[in-house]
Motif scaffolding. Structure first.
Motif, PDB file in Angstrom:
ATOM      1  N   UNK A   1      31.029  38.092  30.008  1.00 36.16           N
ATOM      2  CA  UNK A   1      32.463  38.031  30.293  1.00 36.16           C
ATOM      3  C   UNK A   1      33.195  37.298  29.187  1.00 36.16           C
ATOM      4  N   UNK A   2      32.868  37.592  27.956  1.00 39.36           N
ATOM      5  CA  UNK A   2      33.503  36.918  26.844  1.00 39.36           C
ATOM      6  C   UNK A   2      32.993  35.509  26.634  1.00 39.36           C
ATOM      7  N   UNK A   3      31.977  35.105  27.373  1.00 33.38           N
ATOM      8  CA  UNK A   3      31.442  33.756  27.240  1.00 33.38           C
ATOM      9  C   UNK A   3      30.300  33.716  26.237  1.00 33.38           C
ATOM     10  N   UNK A   4      29.859  32.531  25.974  1.00 33.58           N
ATOM     11  CA  UNK A   4      28.832  32.338  24.952  1.00 33.58           C
ATOM     12  C   UNK A   4      27.463  32.847  25.391  1.00 33.58           C
ATOM     13  N   UNK A   5      27.126  32.675  26.651  1.00 34.33           N
ATOM     14  CA  UNK A   5      25.802  33.029  27.138  1.00 34.33           C
ATOM     15  C   UNK A   5      25.918  34.094  28.221  1.00 34.33           C
ATOM     16  N   UNK A   6      25.251  35.229  28.073  1.00 35.77           N
ATOM     17  CA  UNK A   6      25.326  36.248  29.131  1.00 35.77           C
ATOM     18  C   UNK A   6      24.552  35.808  30.378  1.00 35.77           C
ATOM     19  N   UNK A   7      25.077  36.192  31.535  1.00 33.03           N
ATOM     20  CA  UNK A   7      24.354  35.960  32.789  1.00 33.03           C
ATOM     21  C   UNK A   7      23.270  37.021  32.902  1.00 33.03           C
ATOM     22  N   UNK A   8      22.168  36.685  33.545  1.00 36.51           N
ATOM     23  CA  UNK A   8      21.047  37.614  33.708  1.00 36.51           C
ATOM     24  C   UNK A   8      20.698  37.751  35.201  1.00 36.51           C
ATOM     25  N   UNK A   9      21.563  38.451  35.945  1.00 41.47           N
ATOM     26  CA  UNK A   9      21.328  38.551  37.393  1.00 41.47           C
ATOM     27  C   UNK A   9      20.253  39.574  37.750  1.00 41.47           C
TER      28      UNK A   9
ATOM     29  N   UNK B   1      40.520  37.687  35.292  1.00 45.09           N
ATOM     30  CA  UNK B   1      41.839  37.208  35.708  1.00 45.09           C
ATOM     31  C   UNK B   1      42.999  38.110  35.268  1.00 45.09           C
ATOM     32  N   UNK B   2      42.811  38.931  34.234  1.00 46.75           N
ATOM     33  CA  UNK B   2      43.914  39.752  33.727  1.00 46.75           C
ATOM     34  C   UNK B   2      43.677  41.261  33.815  1.00 46.75           C
ATOM     35  N   UNK B   3      42.472  41.703  34.144  1.00 45.13           N
ATOM     36  CA  UNK B   3      42.156  43.134  34.094  1.00 45.13           C
ATOM     37  C   UNK B   3      41.222  43.531  35.226  1.00 45.13           C
ATOM     38  N   UNK B   4      41.358  44.796  35.648  1.00 43.15           N
ATOM     39  CA  UNK B   4      40.396  45.403  36.569  1.00 43.15           C
ATOM     40  C   UNK B   4      39.975  46.735  35.979  1.00 43.15           C
ATOM     41  N   UNK B   5      38.692  47.006  35.996  1.00 39.72           N
ATOM     42  CA  UNK B   5      38.162  48.288  35.553  1.00 39.72           C
ATOM     43  C   UNK B   5      37.247  48.812  36.657  1.00 39.72           C
ATOM     44  N   UNK B   6      37.329  50.109  36.921  1.00 41.38           N
ATOM     45  CA  UNK B   6      36.552  50.690  38.021  1.00 41.38           C
ATOM     46  C   UNK B   6      35.798  51.934  37.550  1.00 41.38           C
ATOM     47  N   UNK B   7      34.797  51.761  36.700  1.00 41.38           N
ATOM     48  CA  UNK B   7      34.028  52.934  36.251  1.00 41.38           C
ATOM     49  C   UNK B   7      33.093  53.455  37.337  1.00 41.38           C
TER      50      UNK B   7
ATOM     51  N   UNK C   1      38.999  42.996  27.124  1.00 43.43           N
ATOM     52  CA  UNK C   1      40.010  42.297  27.912  1.00 43.43           C
ATOM     53  C   UNK C   1      40.705  41.287  27.005  1.00 43.43           C
ATOM     54  N   UNK C   2      41.805  41.702  26.403  1.00 45.23           N
ATOM     55  CA  UNK C   2      42.586  40.841  25.511  1.00 45.23           C
ATOM     56  C   UNK C   2      41.729  40.216  24.419  1.00 45.23           C
TER      57      UNK C   2
ATOM     58  N   UNK D   1      31.792  26.932  32.080  1.00 43.07           N
ATOM     59  CA  UNK D   1      32.772  25.870  31.939  1.00 43.07           C
ATOM     60  C   UNK D   1      33.764  26.203  30.829  1.00 43.07           C
ATOM     61  N   UNK D   2      35.039  26.126  31.162  1.00 44.95           N
ATOM     62  CA  UNK D   2      36.073  26.391  30.172  1.00 44.95           C
ATOM     63  C   UNK D   2      36.449  27.849  30.019  1.00 44.95           C
ATOM     64  N   UNK D   3      35.866  28.742  30.820  1.00 44.64           N
ATOM     65  CA  UNK D   3      36.216  30.163  30.741  1.00 44.64           C
ATOM     66  C   UNK D   3      36.687  30.631  32.114  1.00 44.64           C
ATOM     67  N   UNK D   4      37.566  31.646  32.157  1.00 46.86           N
ATOM     68  CA  UNK D   4      38.051  32.127  33.451  1.00 46.86           C
ATOM     69  C   UNK D   4      37.004  32.907  34.235  1.00 46.86           C
TER      70      UNK D   4
END
Length: 150
Positions: free
Chosen positions: A104-112, A55-61, A77-78, A129-132
């Motif tokens: 994404x700064x959340x408690x559990x990483x996604x594993x796609x 929601x606040x940053x874009x990075x394009x590596x 990111x902040x 839930x509770x994260x942007x």
């Protein structure tokens, strides 16, 4: 107490040469340790253009990666750590499989696990839930032979 005479000019010069050689050798070995490894003949390399959006940053590596070797991108990111780590595996000649983790700064990483055509955009949206949340988009293309990494 014995008195020793000062070393002669030739001996001082030889000492300086040895010290300079050791310093230069250490510098060159440090450069070699950080040099990008050259892929083995026949190893498949890929270019990946990424867009990591919060929601606040874009990075394009942009990355150059070898098939079956892990690659990782991380930024802040902040105060929240944003990380994507994947392994790219070729599937035939026109598709690749990307398997890894996205944090994404959340408690559990996604594993796609993504299966995508070369040149197409593969996207992962992560929200807890509770994260942007965040979004990661990747376009994979096969690297041209003999072109240095960007």
């Amino acid at each position: 107490m014995t008195l020793q005479s000062q070393p002669r000019a030739a001996r001082r010069f030889a000492g300086r040469v040895v010290v300079a050689a050791v310093i230069c050798g250490g510098g060159f070995s440090a450069l070699a340790a950080h040099a990008e490894p050259t892929p083995a003949p026949g190893a498949q390399t890929y270019d990946i253009a990424m867009m990591f959006t919060t929601p606040t940053t874009k990075a394009a590596p942009r990355l150059r990666v070898r098939a079956t070797e892990q690659f990782k991108v991380q930024f802040d990111d902040k105060g929240k750590k944003m990380t994507a780590a994947f392994v790219l595996t070729p599937v035939g000649t026109k598709e690749v499989r990307l398997e890894g983790t996205v944090e994404c700064g959340n408690r559990t990483p996604a594993r796609p696990i993504l299966l995508t055509h070369l040149g197409a955009t593969a996207t992962v949206k992560v929200q807890e839930t509770g994260t942007p949340g965040c979004e990661l988009a990747m376009v994979v293309t096969q690297a041209a032979m003999g072109v240095p990494a960007r």
